[in-house]
Design a protein around this motif. Structure first.
Motif, PDB file in Angstrom:
ATOM      1  N   UNK A 133       0.841  -1.198   0.000  1.00 23.70           N
ATOM      2  CA  UNK A 133       0.000   0.000   0.000  1.00 23.70           C
ATOM      3  C   UNK A 133       0.877   1.250   0.000  1.00 23.70           C
ATOM      4  N   UNK A 134       0.305   2.361  -0.458  1.00 22.50           N
ATOM      5  CA  UNK A 134       1.005   3.611  -0.232  1.00 22.50           C
ATOM      6  C   UNK A 134       0.747   4.065   1.204  1.00 22.50           C
ATOM      7  N   UNK A 135       1.535   5.002   1.651  1.00 23.42           N
ATOM      8  CA  UNK A 135       1.500   5.407   3.061  1.00 23.42           C
ATOM      9  C   UNK A 135       0.111   5.859   3.504  1.00 23.42           C
ATOM     10  N   UNK A 136      -0.515   6.739   2.728  1.00 25.11           N
ATOM     11  CA  UNK A 136      -1.785   7.300   3.159  1.00 25.11           C
ATOM     12  C   UNK A 136      -2.891   6.256   3.216  1.00 25.11           C
ATOM     13  N   UNK A 137      -2.901   5.315   2.262  1.00 26.92           N
ATOM     14  CA  UNK A 137      -3.910   4.254   2.297  1.00 26.92           C
ATOM     15  C   UNK A 137      -3.743   3.398   3.553  1.00 26.92           C
ATOM     16  N   UNK A 138      -2.509   3.102   3.895  1.00 27.26           N
ATOM     17  CA  UNK A 138      -2.265   2.313   5.104  1.00 27.26           C
ATOM     18  C   UNK A 138      -2.705   3.072   6.348  1.00 27.26           C
ATOM     19  N   UNK A 139      -2.375   4.351   6.418  1.00 29.71           N
ATOM     20  CA  UNK A 139      -2.781   5.153   7.570  1.00 29.71           C
ATOM     21  C   UNK A 139      -4.301   5.265   7.663  1.00 29.71           C
ATOM     22  N   UNK A 140      -4.957   5.391   6.526  1.00 30.00           N
ATOM     23  CA  UNK A 140      -6.424   5.465   6.540  1.00 30.00           C
ATOM     24  C   UNK A 140      -7.037   4.188   7.084  1.00 30.00           C
ATOM     25  N   UNK A 141      -6.459   3.052   6.719  1.00 32.77           N
ATOM     26  CA  UNK A 141      -6.983   1.787   7.235  1.00 32.77           C
ATOM     27  C   UNK A 141      -6.790   1.681   8.744  1.00 32.77           C
ATOM     28  N   UNK A 142      -5.682   2.201   9.252  1.00 36.89           N
ATOM     29  CA  UNK A 142      -5.450   2.168  10.693  1.00 36.89           C
ATOM     30  C   UNK A 142      -6.441   3.074  11.413  1.00 36.89           C
ATOM     31  N   UNK A 143      -6.555   4.309  10.953  1.00 36.60           N
ATOM     32  CA  UNK A 143      -7.410   5.270  11.660  1.00 36.60           C
ATOM     33  C   UNK A 143      -8.896   4.926  11.543  1.00 36.60           C
ATOM     34  N   UNK A 144      -9.247   4.186  10.508  1.00 33.74           N
ATOM     35  CA  UNK A 144     -10.650   3.785  10.339  1.00 33.74           C
ATOM     36  C   UNK A 144     -10.926   2.400  10.931  1.00 33.74           C
ATOM     37  N   UNK A 145      -9.969   1.896  11.719  1.00 35.59           N
ATOM     38  CA  UNK A 145     -10.118   0.605  12.415  1.00 35.59           C
ATOM     39  C   UNK A 145     -10.406  -0.537  11.449  1.00 35.59           C
ATOM     40  N   UNK A 146      -9.685  -0.533  10.326  1.00 31.33           N
ATOM     41  CA  UNK A 146      -9.900  -1.575   9.324  1.00 31.33           C
ATOM     42  C   UNK A 146      -8.897  -2.720   9.432  1.00 31.33           C
ATOM     43  N   UNK A 147      -8.042  -2.661  10.436  1.00 28.83           N
ATOM     44  CA  UNK A 147      -7.186  -3.801  10.760  1.00 28.83           C
ATOM     45  C   UNK A 147      -7.770  -4.473  11.998  1.00 28.83           C
ATOM     46  N   UNK A 148      -8.066  -5.754  11.910  1.00 29.59           N
ATOM     47  CA  UNK A 148      -8.728  -6.458  13.015  1.00 29.59           C
ATOM     48  C   UNK A 148      -7.896  -6.410  14.285  1.00 29.59           C
ATOM     49  N   UNK A 149      -6.574  -6.564  14.158  1.00 30.67           N
ATOM     50  CA  UNK A 149      -5.731  -6.582  15.356  1.00 30.67           C
ATOM     51  C   UNK A 149      -5.681  -5.220  16.031  1.00 30.67           C
ATOM     52  N   UNK A 150      -5.710  -4.145  15.239  1.00 27.13           N
ATOM     53  CA  UNK A 150      -5.706  -2.797  15.810  1.00 27.13           C
ATOM     54  C   UNK A 150      -7.017  -2.534  16.534  1.00 27.13           C
ATOM     55  N   UNK A 151      -8.117  -2.965  15.942  1.00 19.22           N
ATOM     56  CA  UNK A 151      -9.421  -2.800  16.584  1.00 19.22           C
ATOM     57  C   UNK A 151      -9.468  -3.564  17.905  1.00 19.22           C
ATOM     58  N   UNK A 152      -8.936  -4.792  17.899  1.00 16.61           N
ATOM     59  CA  UNK A 152      -8.882  -5.585  19.134  1.00 16.61           C
ATOM     60  C   UNK A 152      -8.031  -4.887  20.188  1.00 16.61           C
ATOM     61  N   UNK A 153      -6.883  -4.370  19.777  1.00 19.35           N
ATOM     62  CA  UNK A 153      -5.992  -3.676  20.710  1.00 19.35           C
ATOM     63  C   UNK A 153      -6.685  -2.491  21.359  1.00 19.35           C
ATOM     64  N   UNK A 154      -7.340  -1.652  20.569  1.00 19.03           N
ATOM     65  CA  UNK A 154      -7.926  -0.417  21.097  1.00 19.03           C
ATOM     66  C   UNK A 154      -9.163  -0.669  21.956  1.00 19.03           C
ATOM     67  N   UNK A 155      -9.674  -1.881  21.935  1.00 20.19           N
ATOM     68  CA  UNK A 155     -10.823  -2.227  22.782  1.00 20.19           C
ATOM     69  C   UNK A 155     -10.429  -3.179  23.915  1.00 20.19           C
ATOM     70  N   UNK A 156      -9.136  -3.329  24.154  1.00 20.32           N
ATOM     71  CA  UNK A 156      -8.644  -4.360  25.059  1.00 20.32           C
ATOM     72  C   UNK A 156      -8.394  -3.853  26.479  1.00 20.32           C
ATOM     73  N   UNK A 157      -8.345  -4.806  27.401  1.00 23.17           N
ATOM     74  CA  UNK A 157      -7.918  -4.511  28.770  1.00 23.17           C
ATOM     75  C   UNK A 157      -6.464  -4.040  28.785  1.00 23.17           C
ATOM     76  N   UNK A 158      -5.638  -4.624  27.893  1.00 19.75           N
ATOM     77  CA  UNK A 158      -4.223  -4.250  27.855  1.00 19.75           C
ATOM     78  C   UNK A 158      -4.039  -2.774  27.495  1.00 19.75           C
ATOM     79  N   UNK A 159      -4.909  -2.240  26.641  1.00 18.18           N
ATOM     80  CA  UNK A 159      -4.805  -0.824  26.284  1.00 18.18           C
ATOM     81  C   UNK A 159      -5.002   0.053  27.520  1.00 18.18           C
ATOM     82  N   UNK A 160      -5.994  -0.302  28.341  1.00 18.11           N
ATOM     83  CA  UNK A 160      -6.228   0.430  29.583  1.00 18.11           C
ATOM     84  C   UNK A 160      -5.100   0.210  30.575  1.00 18.11           C
TER      85      UNK A 160
END
Length: 261
Positions: A217-244
């Motif tokens: 991917x180009x940089x901006x497309x990858x960043x958009x996928x991260x900020x829009x929670x389109x990576x399953x692992x990132x979504x799991x991380x941001x909703x996790x007990x470990x994040x808190x």
């Protein structure tokens, strides 16, 4: 079984996987299928956080495909099992750190196996090559991976000529992370594995998915996928007990206790 071609040892959250097929640790179809099962179980076991893959003995890490087995009927396009050749390079969803501890000769499919790890440590006598050109075949996975890991012209020279490089040159081109005396290799691998095992597994999973998916991917497309929670692992991380837990530990000035959930 003591004569099993793949031996495993669990130490805390660390899985050590040793390829043990005298004399050279070459991989035949049956061994590749066993390795696929081992790494699949590692991927799916929530208690296992880091793997180390190495070879038995002091001379060979792995020379790759077992040509003697091929002469006896193993087809080069046969069933390698889960994860493809060696169980690692095509294993989907492997979002945990893998360390290759290269303890000697590492060539052909053995180098492809090492390149499938996230971090490569090497003994000071290790050597590397892609000799497939000399037998009229192609190092397929290495042809995809190596020009992205080291300078293009060096990778192409290795692919075109099959020449060997020593560990100092491999380190110079960034193929390996660290070089150690042979006697210290596994202890250093375990030190690194323990450091990683003490870290946040959900963050490692997010890092690996982002790196893997963003490669084309180009940089901006990858960043958009991260900020829009389109990576399953990132979504799991941001909703996790470990994040808190990470935020709490920082504010309380203590070490975090990661649970992986």
């Amino acid at each position: 079984m003591t004569d099993a071609p793949v031996k495993t040892r669990r130490t805390g959250h660390i899985l050590e996987v040793t390829l043990d097929r005298p004399k050279a640790n070459a991989i035949d179809l049956a061994t590749s299928r066993i390795m696929g099962e081992v790494f699949t179980e590692f991927r799916d076991d929530s208690d296992m956080r880091v793997a180390i893959v190495t070879g038995a003995g002091e001379k060979f890490f792995c020379p790759g495909w077992d040509l003697k087995a091929a002469a006896d009927g193993d087809a080069v396009d046969g069933d390698y099992g889960k994860g493809g050749f060696g169980g690692l390079q095509e294993l989907r969803g492997l979002n945990k750190p893998v360390i290759a501890a290269v303890n000697g000769i590492c060539c052909g499919g053995g180098l492809e196996l090492a390149l499938s790890a996230d971090i490569i440590l090497a003994a000071d006598h290790a050597t590397f090559a892609l000799p497939e050109i000399k037998s009229g075949t192609v190092a397929d996975a290495a042809t995809v991976k190596l020009p992205k890991r080291i300078p293009y012209h060096i990778a192409m020279e290795m692919l075109f000529t099959g020449r060997w490089i020593d560990v100092e040159e491999a380190a110079r081109w960034g193929m390996v992370n660290h070089v150690y005396p042979a006697a210290d290799l596994m202890s250093e691998a375990h030190k690194l594995a323990e450091l990683l095992a003490s870290g946040p597994p959900l963050v490692y999973a997010a890092i690996k998915e982002i790196v893997r998916e963003a490669e084309d991917m180009n940089f901006q497309d990858a960043m958009n996928r991260i900020t829009k929670s389109q990576f399953a692992t990132v979504e799991t991380l941001y909703r996790s007990e470990d994040q808190l837990e990470g935020a709490r530990a920082f504010s309380e000035r203590r070490d975090p206790v990661w649970k992986g959930k």
